[in-house]
Design a protein around this motif. Structure first.
Motif, PDB file in Angstrom:
ATOM      1  N   ILE A   5      -5.341  -0.561   2.320  1.00 48.50           N
ATOM      2  CA  ILE A   5      -5.746  -1.900   1.914  1.00 48.50           C
ATOM      3  C   ILE A   5      -7.176  -1.895   1.362  1.00 48.50           C
ATOM      4  O   ILE A   5      -7.528  -2.714   0.521  1.00 48.50           O
ATOM      5  CB  ILE A   5      -5.579  -2.908   3.078  1.00 48.50           C
ATOM      6  CG1 ILE A   5      -5.618  -4.359   2.571  1.00 48.50           C
ATOM      7  CG2 ILE A   5      -6.606  -2.714   4.155  1.00 48.50           C
ATOM      8  CD1 ILE A   5      -4.320  -4.904   2.145  1.00 48.50           C
ATOM      9  N   ALA A   6      -7.990  -0.970   1.801  1.00 46.37           N
ATOM     10  CA  ALA A   6      -9.379  -0.887   1.336  1.00 46.37           C
ATOM     11  C   ALA A   6      -9.472  -0.397  -0.103  1.00 46.37           C
ATOM     12  O   ALA A   6     -10.500  -0.567  -0.749  1.00 46.37           O
ATOM     13  CB  ALA A   6     -10.184   0.032   2.249  1.00 46.37           C
ATOM     14  N   LYS A   7      -8.401   0.170  -0.616  1.00 51.17           N
ATOM     15  CA  LYS A   7      -8.404   0.708  -1.974  1.00 51.17           C
ATOM     16  C   LYS A   7      -8.025  -0.339  -3.029  1.00 51.17           C
ATOM     17  O   LYS A   7      -8.076  -0.080  -4.219  1.00 51.17           O
ATOM     18  CB  LYS A   7      -7.436   1.888  -2.080  1.00 51.17           C
ATOM     19  CG  LYS A   7      -7.574   2.916  -0.953  1.00 51.17           C
ATOM     20  CD  LYS A   7      -8.345   4.118  -1.357  1.00 51.17           C
ATOM     21  CE  LYS A   7      -8.394   5.197  -0.309  1.00 51.17           C
ATOM     22  NZ  LYS A   7      -9.158   4.944   0.865  1.00 51.17           N
ATOM     23  N   VAL A   8      -7.635  -1.535  -2.596  1.00 46.74           N
ATOM     24  CA  VAL A   8      -7.251  -2.606  -3.516  1.00 46.74           C
ATOM     25  C   VAL A   8      -8.518  -3.177  -4.144  1.00 46.74           C
ATOM     26  O   VAL A   8      -9.439  -3.574  -3.447  1.00 46.74           O
ATOM     27  CB  VAL A   8      -6.479  -3.727  -2.775  1.00 46.74           C
ATOM     28  CG1 VAL A   8      -6.143  -4.870  -3.708  1.00 46.74           C
ATOM     29  CG2 VAL A   8      -5.222  -3.169  -2.128  1.00 46.74           C
ATOM     30  N   ASP A   9      -8.560  -3.208  -5.489  1.00 52.24           N
ATOM     31  CA  ASP A   9      -9.742  -3.775  -6.140  1.00 52.24           C
ATOM     32  C   ASP A   9      -9.375  -4.386  -7.485  1.00 52.24           C
ATOM     33  O   ASP A   9      -8.218  -4.416  -7.881  1.00 52.24           O
ATOM     34  CB  ASP A   9     -10.845  -2.731  -6.304  1.00 52.24           C
ATOM     35  CG  ASP A   9     -10.478  -1.615  -7.271  1.00 52.24           C
ATOM     36  OD1 ASP A   9      -9.329  -1.574  -7.751  1.00 52.24           O
ATOM     37  OD2 ASP A   9     -11.352  -0.787  -7.561  1.00 52.24           O
ATOM     38  N   GLY A  10     -10.369  -4.913  -8.164  1.00 50.67           N
ATOM     39  CA  GLY A  10     -10.135  -5.534  -9.465  1.00 50.67           C
ATOM     40  C   GLY A  10      -9.313  -6.794  -9.314  1.00 50.67           C
ATOM     41  O   GLY A  10      -9.509  -7.573  -8.385  1.00 50.67           O
ATOM     42  N   VAL A  11      -8.366  -6.993 -10.223  1.00 48.80           N
ATOM     43  CA  VAL A  11      -7.523  -8.194 -10.193  1.00 48.80           C
ATOM     44  C   VAL A  11      -6.268  -7.983  -9.347  1.00 48.80           C
ATOM     45  O   VAL A  11      -5.385  -8.827  -9.332  1.00 48.80           O
ATOM     46  CB  VAL A  11      -7.123  -8.646 -11.612  1.00 48.80           C
ATOM     47  CG1 VAL A  11      -8.334  -8.991 -12.437  1.00 48.80           C
ATOM     48  CG2 VAL A  11      -6.262  -7.600 -12.295  1.00 48.80           C
ATOM     49  N   MET A  12      -6.192  -6.882  -8.638  1.00 44.02           N
ATOM     50  CA  MET A  12      -5.022  -6.595  -7.810  1.00 44.02           C
ATOM     51  C   MET A  12      -5.188  -7.242  -6.431  1.00 44.02           C
ATOM     52  O   MET A  12      -6.301  -7.402  -5.940  1.00 44.02           O
ATOM     53  CB  MET A  12      -4.834  -5.081  -7.658  1.00 44.02           C
ATOM     54  CG  MET A  12      -4.662  -4.359  -8.996  1.00 44.02           C
ATOM     55  SD  MET A  12      -3.325  -5.005 -10.002  1.00 44.02           S
ATOM     56  CE  MET A  12      -1.947  -4.228  -9.207  1.00 44.02           C
ATOM     57  N   ASN A  13      -4.065  -7.621  -5.829  1.00 49.40           N
ATOM     58  CA  ASN A  13      -4.033  -8.166  -4.478  1.00 49.40           C
ATOM     59  C   ASN A  13      -3.183  -7.256  -3.614  1.00 49.40           C
ATOM     60  O   ASN A  13      -2.253  -6.611  -4.107  1.00 49.40           O
ATOM     61  CB  ASN A  13      -3.417  -9.569  -4.451  1.00 49.40           C
ATOM     62  CG  ASN A  13      -4.316 -10.611  -5.070  1.00 49.40           C
ATOM     63  OD1 ASN A  13      -5.528 -10.432  -5.153  1.00 49.40           O
ATOM     64  ND2 ASN A  13      -3.728 -11.717  -5.496  1.00 49.40           N
ATOM     65  N   GLY A  14      -3.486  -7.219  -2.344  1.00 52.61           N
ATOM     66  CA  GLY A  14      -2.686  -6.437  -1.415  1.00 52.61           C
ATOM     67  C   GLY A  14      -2.615  -7.128  -0.076  1.00 52.61           C
ATOM     68  O   GLY A  14      -3.527  -7.857   0.311  1.00 52.61           O
ATOM     69  N   ILE A  15      -1.503  -6.917   0.613  1.00 50.05           N
ATOM     70  CA  ILE A  15      -1.350  -7.445   1.963  1.00 50.05           C
ATOM     71  C   ILE A  15      -0.663  -6.384   2.808  1.00 50.05           C
ATOM     72  O   ILE A  15       0.286  -5.734   2.373  1.00 50.05           O
ATOM     73  CB  ILE A  15      -0.570  -8.776   1.979  1.00 50.05           C
ATOM     74  CG1 ILE A  15      -0.490  -9.325   3.406  1.00 50.05           C
ATOM     75  CG2 ILE A  15       0.796  -8.625   1.366  1.00 50.05           C
ATOM     76  CD1 ILE A  15       0.032 -10.737   3.493  1.00 50.05           C
ATOM     77  N   SER A  16      -1.176  -6.187   3.990  1.00 46.79           N
ATOM     78  CA  SER A  16      -0.614  -5.227   4.926  1.00 46.79           C
ATOM     79  C   SER A  16       0.114  -6.003   6.010  1.00 46.79           C
ATOM     80  O   SER A  16      -0.447  -6.931   6.591  1.00 46.79           O
ATOM     81  CB  SER A  16      -1.735  -4.387   5.540  1.00 46.79           C
ATOM     82  OG  SER A  16      -1.209  -3.515   6.503  1.00 46.79           O
ATOM     83  N   VAL A  17       1.380  -5.644   6.256  1.00 46.33           N
ATOM     84  CA  VAL A  17       2.196  -6.333   7.251  1.00 46.33           C
ATOM     85  C   VAL A  17       2.668  -5.301   8.274  1.00 46.33           C
ATOM     86  O   VAL A  17       3.163  -4.242   7.897  1.00 46.33           O
ATOM     87  CB  VAL A  17       3.422  -7.015   6.587  1.00 46.33           C
ATOM     88  CG1 VAL A  17       4.291  -7.699   7.623  1.00 46.33           C
ATOM     89  CG2 VAL A  17       2.966  -7.993   5.519  1.00 46.33           C
ATOM     90  N   ILE A  18       2.500  -5.636   9.542  1.00 52.61           N
ATOM     91  CA  ILE A  18       2.937  -4.732  10.607  1.00 52.61           C
ATOM     92  C   ILE A  18       4.114  -5.372  11.323  1.00 52.61           C
ATOM     93  O   ILE A  18       4.010  -6.488  11.822  1.00 52.61           O
ATOM     94  CB  ILE A  18       1.787  -4.439  11.594  1.00 52.61           C
ATOM     95  CG1 ILE A  18       0.622  -3.773  10.848  1.00 52.61           C
ATOM     96  CG2 ILE A  18       2.284  -3.564  12.744  1.00 52.61           C
ATOM     97  CD1 ILE A  18      -0.627  -3.603  11.668  1.00 52.61           C
ATOM     98  N   GLY A  19       5.244  -4.665  11.341  1.00 54.70           N
ATOM     99  CA  GLY A  19       6.445  -5.147  12.005  1.00 54.70           C
ATOM    100  C   GLY A  19       6.794  -4.279  13.196  1.00 54.70           C
ATOM    101  O   GLY A  19       6.488  -3.080  13.205  1.00 54.70           O
ATOM    102  N   ASP A  20       7.438  -4.868  14.198  1.00 55.77           N
ATOM    103  CA  ASP A  20       7.807  -4.123  15.409  1.00 55.77           C
ATOM    104  C   ASP A  20       8.690  -2.919  15.101  1.00 55.77           C
ATOM    105  O   ASP A  20       8.512  -1.849  15.657  1.00 55.77           O
ATOM    106  CB  ASP A  20       8.553  -5.035  16.394  1.00 55.77           C
ATOM    107  CG  ASP A  20       7.659  -6.109  16.985  1.00 55.77           C
ATOM    108  OD1 ASP A  20       6.420  -5.954  16.951  1.00 55.77           O
ATOM    109  OD2 ASP A  20       8.203  -7.114  17.471  1.00 55.77           O
ATOM    110  N   LYS A  21       9.641  -3.106  14.204  1.00 56.79           N
ATOM    111  CA  LYS A  21      10.624  -2.053  13.930  1.00 56.79           C
ATOM    112  C   LYS A  21      10.259  -1.165  12.754  1.00 56.79           C
ATOM    113  O   LYS A  21      10.646  -0.010  12.718  1.00 56.79           O
ATOM    114  CB  LYS A  21      12.012  -2.667  13.669  1.00 56.79           C
ATOM    115  CG  LYS A  21      12.513  -3.555  14.766  1.00 56.79           C
ATOM    116  CD  LYS A  21      12.817  -2.778  16.018  1.00 56.79           C
ATOM    117  CE  LYS A  21      13.366  -3.718  17.087  1.00 56.79           C
ATOM    118  NZ  LYS A  21      13.290  -3.172  18.400  1.00 56.79           N
ATOM    119  N   VAL A  22       9.527  -1.696  11.766  1.00 60.31           N
ATOM    120  CA  VAL A  22       9.251  -0.921  10.558  1.00 60.31           C
ATOM    121  C   VAL A  22       7.848  -0.344  10.505  1.00 60.31           C
ATOM    122  O   VAL A  22       7.528   0.443   9.613  1.00 60.31           O
ATOM    123  CB  VAL A  22       9.490  -1.762   9.281  1.00 60.31           C
ATOM    124  CG1 VAL A  22      10.934  -2.187   9.182  1.00 60.31           C
ATOM    125  CG2 VAL A  22       8.558  -2.955   9.215  1.00 60.31           C
TER     126      VAL A  22
END
Length: 157
Positions: A5-22
């Protein structure tokens, strides 16, 4: 700095999601910026031309009919209200009464205590007119248990 997530820059967006199973997954794509913004603007114009949505803009007729901007009072939408109130009995009942006097129905409500004697009250409404919600807000602002001016946001689906 080592996380993806720290590598996202410029006009790009990122989201990190943590799931119990995945475990952790990441979604990455263009956000605000030239092409992304242009695409969103064109999509909004097409929706207006097709007569879809856009209650905040007030356009409800096909493009060929000559669009005119509707009166702000006649715009229909669902609304979100947030207000800081004294946390005491009868507050919610009085607010519900004010809303009902303007024919506004509450869709959902959440009260979050701030401390022993204050709370944040969050409400969403069913569809009503801008005039109805503005009248209700004026009345609510004058109630003795309201601690700050209510905030209102239109909800577009």
């Amino acid at each position: 700095n080592s996380e993806m997530i720290a590598k996202v820059d410029g006009v790009m967006n990122g989201i990190s999601v943590i799931g119990d199973k995945v475990g952790e997954t990441m979604y990455y794509g263009p956000g605000a910026g030239g092409d992304a913004t242009a695409s969103a603007v064109v999509a909004n114009i097409i929706d207006i031309a097709r007569g879809k949505g856009a209650p905040m803009l007030g356009f409800k007729k096909p493009l060929e009919s000559g669009l005119t901007l509707a009166s702000i009072d006649s715009i229909e939408s669902k609304y979100y209200l947030r207000m800081k109130v004294e946390d005491r009995s009868g507050v919610l009942a009085k607010i519900a009464t004010v809303l009902s006097q303007d024919s506004i129905s509450i869709a959902s409500m959440l009260q979050k205590p701030l401390n022993d004697d204050t709370a944040t009250l969050l409400l969403s409404t069913h569809i009503c007119t801008e005039k109805q919600i503005q009248n209700a807000i004026k009345t609510i602002e004058g109630l003795d248990f309201i601690l700050s001016k209510p905030s209102m946001i239109r909800i577009e689906e």
